[in-house]
Design an enzyme around this catalytic site. Structure first.
Site, PDB file in Angstrom:
ATOM      1  N   GLU A  75      -2.242 -45.095  22.819  1.00  0.00           N
ATOM      2  CA  GLU A  75      -2.716 -44.452  21.593  1.00  0.00           C
ATOM      3  C   GLU A  75      -4.109 -43.849  21.755  1.00  0.00           C
ATOM      4  O   GLU A  75      -4.430 -42.845  21.122  1.00  0.00           O
ATOM      5  CB  GLU A  75      -2.703 -45.433  20.423  1.00  0.00           C
ATOM      6  CG  GLU A  75      -1.309 -45.839  19.959  1.00  0.00           C
ATOM      7  CD  GLU A  75      -0.748 -47.035  20.711  1.00  0.00           C
ATOM      8  OE1 GLU A  75      -1.360 -47.463  21.723  1.00  0.00           O
ATOM      9  OE2 GLU A  75       0.307 -47.554  20.288  1.00  0.00           O
ATOM     10  N   PHE A 137       2.247 -59.122   9.752  1.00  0.00           N
ATOM     11  CA  PHE A 137       2.504 -58.706  11.127  1.00  0.00           C
ATOM     12  C   PHE A 137       1.972 -57.282  11.372  1.00  0.00           C
ATOM     13  O   PHE A 137       2.286 -56.366  10.626  1.00  0.00           O
ATOM     14  CB  PHE A 137       4.006 -58.775  11.424  1.00  0.00           C
ATOM     15  CG  PHE A 137       4.340 -58.344  12.824  1.00  0.00           C
ATOM     16  CD1 PHE A 137       3.851 -59.044  13.925  1.00  0.00           C
ATOM     17  CD2 PHE A 137       5.133 -57.223  13.055  1.00  0.00           C
ATOM     18  CE1 PHE A 137       4.142 -58.636  15.223  1.00  0.00           C
ATOM     19  CE2 PHE A 137       5.443 -56.826  14.342  1.00  0.00           C
ATOM     20  CZ  PHE A 137       4.946 -57.530  15.429  1.00  0.00           C
ATOM     21  N   GLN A 138       1.167 -57.133  12.392  1.00  0.00           N
ATOM     22  CA  GLN A 138       0.582 -55.855  12.804  1.00  0.00           C
ATOM     23  C   GLN A 138      -0.239 -55.195  11.702  1.00  0.00           C
ATOM     24  O   GLN A 138      -0.204 -53.985  11.525  1.00  0.00           O
ATOM     25  CB  GLN A 138       1.663 -54.903  13.332  1.00  0.00           C
ATOM     26  CG  GLN A 138       2.299 -55.453  14.608  1.00  0.00           C
ATOM     27  CD  GLN A 138       3.102 -54.436  15.376  1.00  0.00           C
ATOM     28  OE1 GLN A 138       3.751 -53.583  14.781  1.00  0.00           O
ATOM     29  NE2 GLN A 138       3.096 -54.547  16.695  1.00  0.00           N
ATOM     30  N   LYS A 187       3.972 -48.556   5.127  1.00  0.00           N
ATOM     31  CA  LYS A 187       5.383 -48.387   5.477  1.00  0.00           C
ATOM     32  C   LYS A 187       6.253 -48.063   4.265  1.00  0.00           C
ATOM     33  O   LYS A 187       7.092 -47.157   4.300  1.00  0.00           O
ATOM     34  CB  LYS A 187       5.844 -49.701   6.124  1.00  0.00           C
ATOM     35  CG  LYS A 187       7.233 -49.681   6.656  1.00  0.00           C
ATOM     36  CD  LYS A 187       7.479 -50.935   7.460  1.00  0.00           C
ATOM     37  CE  LYS A 187       8.905 -50.927   7.948  1.00  0.00           C
ATOM     38  NZ  LYS A 187       9.187 -51.964   8.913  1.00  0.00           N
ATOM     39  N   MET A 495     -22.160 -43.547  38.680  1.00  0.00           N
ATOM     40  CA  MET A 495     -23.325 -43.324  37.817  1.00  0.00           C
ATOM     41  C   MET A 495     -24.093 -44.621  37.581  1.00  0.00           C
ATOM     42  O   MET A 495     -25.320 -44.636  37.538  1.00  0.00           O
ATOM     43  CB  MET A 495     -22.874 -42.704  36.485  1.00  0.00           C
ATOM     44  CG  MET A 495     -24.017 -42.271  35.605  1.00  0.00           C
ATOM     45  SD  MET A 495     -25.109 -41.112  36.458  1.00  0.00           S
ATOM     46  CE  MET A 495     -24.576 -39.564  35.762  1.00  0.00           C
TER      47      MET A 495
HETATM   48  C1  TPP Z   1     -15.299 -46.697  28.628  1.00  0.00           C
HETATM   49  C2  TPP Z   1     -16.586 -46.743  29.362  1.00  0.00           C
HETATM   50  N1  TPP Z   1     -16.968 -47.887  29.987  1.00  0.00           N
HETATM   51  C3  TPP Z   1     -18.123 -47.933  30.685  1.00  0.00           C
HETATM   52  C4  TPP Z   1     -18.930 -46.830  30.751  1.00  0.00           C
HETATM   53  C5  TPP Z   1     -20.263 -46.900  31.513  1.00  0.00           C
HETATM   54  N2  TPP Z   1     -20.225 -45.955  32.654  1.00  0.00           N
HETATM   55  C6  TPP Z   1     -20.752 -44.719  32.603  1.00  0.00           C
HETATM   56  S1  TPP Z   1     -20.500 -43.845  33.983  1.00  0.00           S
HETATM   57  C7  TPP Z   1     -19.715 -45.139  34.724  1.00  0.00           C
HETATM   58  C8  TPP Z   1     -19.158 -45.015  36.124  1.00  0.00           C
HETATM   59  C9  TPP Z   1     -18.121 -43.965  36.225  1.00  0.00           C
HETATM   60  O1  TPP Z   1     -17.477 -44.105  37.449  1.00  0.00           O
HETATM   61  P1  TPP Z   1     -16.471 -43.016  37.986  1.00  0.00           P
HETATM   62  O2  TPP Z   1     -15.510 -42.619  36.939  1.00  0.00           O
HETATM   63  O3  TPP Z   1     -15.894 -43.479  39.261  1.00  0.00           O
HETATM   64  O4  TPP Z   1     -17.408 -41.745  38.196  1.00  0.00           O
HETATM   65  P2  TPP Z   1     -18.649 -41.507  39.167  1.00  0.00           P
HETATM   66  O5  TPP Z   1     -19.874 -41.850  38.401  1.00  0.00           O
HETATM   67  O6  TPP Z   1     -18.466 -42.385  40.369  1.00  0.00           O
HETATM   68  O7  TPP Z   1     -18.591 -40.049  39.467  1.00  0.00           O
HETATM   69  C10 TPP Z   1     -19.660 -46.246  33.873  1.00  0.00           C
HETATM   70  C11 TPP Z   1     -19.068 -47.553  34.216  1.00  0.00           C
HETATM   71  C12 TPP Z   1     -18.504 -45.680  30.053  1.00  0.00           C
HETATM   72  N3  TPP Z   1     -19.232 -44.568  30.034  1.00  0.00           N
HETATM   73  N4  TPP Z   1     -17.320 -45.644  29.409  1.00  0.00           N
END
Ligand code: TPP
Length: 583
Positions: A75, A137-138, A187, A495
């Site tokens: 979703e 439920f739900q 519903k 990052m």
């Molecule tokens: C849902 C979510 N969880 C955690 C983060 C924190 N966060 C920001 S960038 C990142 C790493 C992203 O890794 P990847 O997709 O492999 O991309 P890269 O930075 O290696 O290019 C994280 C964990 C986020 N932005 N969104």
């Protein structure tokens, strides 16, 4: 015997469950049918949704509707797909999920749309009205949960209200400052007798927005611009939402003023335009950030002074500047930075009026300074013989047609895409900006491809982000969506690793993605072709193969975890405290 009457009698028997009543109501003009009728009349062609018990009547009615239903695998993806569909098509996106877990799974997607001001109507199933508040439920209170992340929400208590509510929801979502609107559909309401009268107009006394800016304030702004010695336009997503790109271009060309954009504002002016100084903020160009610091007039258009731009330091942001702030949402004016000349209105209309009144300021010395900064601090990288991510984006720009759409996930790859893909038009660069939602990319690419089925759609993603919605590979295959997935695979949460490297003295914590799958093999299991690339010489061949291959395709680029996004203004530092740094 009158069968219908008999069924109605049975349905009133307390022993008869709502499920029975619902199936008995199938032949009547019920809430579900009314809902689909009004959606059709609103011009809805596509719904991204996922079924469940509370939506049986609606999914039954869908079988007879002209609306196409797309079934993602989660979703959250339904919301992201509807969100990106809205960003690319300019229409209101629509998504649907069942009560409880289905609705709760949408929360991140709704927050994402809310933060980037994207018009989406979210339809959620709900338990029958007599069960509301009984922990049935739900059951979840989705209007309560999403109150702070929706522009408005409705809990429908009478099926006869459906046409009015739907009409209002689309109006609210798509006008003023756009945003998500949720309609919660119990519903029994979906099965109850409904009305097919469709209101021709919306009458909402408490909902107003300005379109035309105040003429006096626009004249004052034009005067300030004419007198300024160092003006800068700071353009955001509002420029794109209001389709004010032409007005922006006309104004900045007439007055010859420099422009910086936010992440959401990418595409408001072609990145190759000579007046474009690049993106501003944390990973913006040094020139854009120095320009903001030094300017004497800041013309902020459709922006919200996000802390990714201001570093959260309002007392150190554009301190020498008179600030003109144009925004359709009066709540944005003065929220972060005090505006000397506030103009509440639609950016397109305001800029049209501004253009008539604007005269070019004398700013040759300012341009000389800006050009000197650009020369001193070019946005570039040192090719080191390895597969540098920037090369991949430059090659994508070279090999892709002008109408290509680039969707990104969140992380380093997102910032490299923002910096190095040559975006030429509005609605071409689709990214999760305000919420920064990993996992947005693949479902958003699906929504974008549905909005523009004939255009090339690239997804730029990371190995962390892709795994947050990898199940959507099945959706791409099921609907034959020819999305080209550009995976920047560094084996880490890049990052976060970069921040730990720079700010926490290389104390790396929980950023290693050690058990990554073989993404090409995984894609193959879904029926998607792919290639792995680990040297610069293979980039062009791989991209050409991806573009020319029919259907979805993945290119798994192996890049070093040591690659960093530069420049980098660490959060909480002034925008002139920019790390240019070595890799
Ligand atoms: C849902 C979510 N969880 C955690 C983060 C924190 N966060 C920001 S960038 C990142 C790493 C992203 O890794 P990847 O997709 O492999 O991309 P890269 O930075 O290696 O290019 C994280 C964990 C986020 N932005 N969104």
């Amino acid at each position: 015997m009158d069968q219908t009457k008999d069924e109605k009698l049975i349905a009133r028997d307390p022993e008869i469950t709502w499920e029975d009543e619902e199936s008995l109501a199938r032949d009547t003009y019920n809430g579900a049918k009314a809902l689909l009728d009004v959606l059709e009349q609103e011009g809805v062609e596509l719904i991204f949704g996922y079924p469940g018990g509370s939506l049986l009547a609606l999914y039954d009615a869908l079988l007879d509707s002209s609306i196409r239903h797309i079934l993602p695998r989660h979703e959250q993806s339904a919301v992201h797909a509807a969100d990106a569909y809205a960003r690319v098509s300019g229409k209101v996106g629509v998504c649907l999920a069942t009560s409880g877990p289905g609705a709760a799974n949408m929360v991140t997607g709704i927050a994402n749309a809310y933060m980037d001001s994207i018009p989406v109507v979210i339809l959620t199933g709900q338990v029958s009205t007599h069960l509301l508040g009984t922990d049935s439920f739900q059951e979840v209170d989705i209007t309560g949960i999403t109150m702070p992340i929706t522009k408005h929400s409705y809990l429908v208590k009478d099926a006869r209200d459906i046409p009015r509510i739907v009409k209002e929801a689309f109006y609210i979502a798509g006008t003023g400052r756009p945003g998500p609107v949720l309609i919660d559909l119990p519903k029994n309401i979906m099965a109850a007798d409904a009305s097919d009268s469709y209101p021709s107009k919306v009458a909402l006394k408490s909902y107003k927005f300005f379109t035309k800016g105040n003429a006096g304030q626009i004249a004052e702004a034009a005067k300030a611009l004419a007198q300024s010695k160092k003006p800068v336009v700071y353009a955001g997503g509002g420029v794109i939402t209001s389709r004010a790109e032409k007005g922006l271009r006309d104004l900045i060309e007439k007055a010859n003023i420099p422009v910086v954009t936010t992440l959401m504002g990418i595409g408001s002016l072609p990145s190759t335009h000579p007046n474009h100084l690049g993106m501003v903020g944390m990973h913006g160009t040094i020139t854009a950030n120095l320009a903001i610091d030094e300017c004497d007039l800041l013309l902020a258009i459709g922006v919200r002074f996000d802390d990714r731009v201001t570093s959260g330091l309002k007392h150190r942001f554009a301190t020498k500047a008179k600030v003109i702030h144009i925004d359709i949402d009066p709540a944005e004016i003065g929220k972060v930075i005090r505006a000397n000349i506030p103009i509440v209105g639609d950016a397109k209309l305001v800029l049209e009026e501004f253009l008539l009144k604007a005269s070019p300021p004398e700013i040759d010395p300012w341009w000389m300074k800006l050009r000197a900064w650009q020369k001193q601090y070019p946005l570039g990288y040192e090719p080191d013989g390895h597969l540098n991510p920037q090369m991949i984006l430059e090659a994508m720009g070279k090999l892709s047609p002008e109408d290509t759409i680039v969707v990104t996930d969140v992380g380093q790859h997102q910032m490299w895409a923002a910096q190095f893909y040559p975006v030429t038009r509005a609605k071409q660069f689709i990214t999760s900006a305000g919420l920064g939602t990993m996992g947005f990319g693949l479902p958003a690419a699906i929504g974008a491809q549905f909005a523009e089925p004939d255009n090339l759609v690239f997804l730029v993603t990371g190995d962390g982000s892709l795994q947050m919605s990898i199940h959507e590979l099945a959706t791409a295959v099921q609907y034959a969506l020819p999305i080209k997935i550009i995976l920047m695979n560094n084996g880490v949460l890049g990052m976060v690793r970069q921040m730990q490297k720079v700010l926490f003295n290389e104390r790396f914590s929980q950023i290693q993605l050690d058990a990554n799958p073989d993404f090409v093999k995984l894609a193959d299991a879904y029926g998607i072709k792919g290639l792995r690339v680990d040297s610069p010489e293979q980039i062009e061949y791989a991209l050409k193969t991806a573009i020319e291959t029919k259907g979805p395709f993945i290119v798994d680029f192996t890049i070093s975890p040591d690659e960093v996004v530069l420049p980098f203004v660490p959060a909480g530092q002034g925008i002139t405290e920019i790390l240019e740094g070595e890799k």
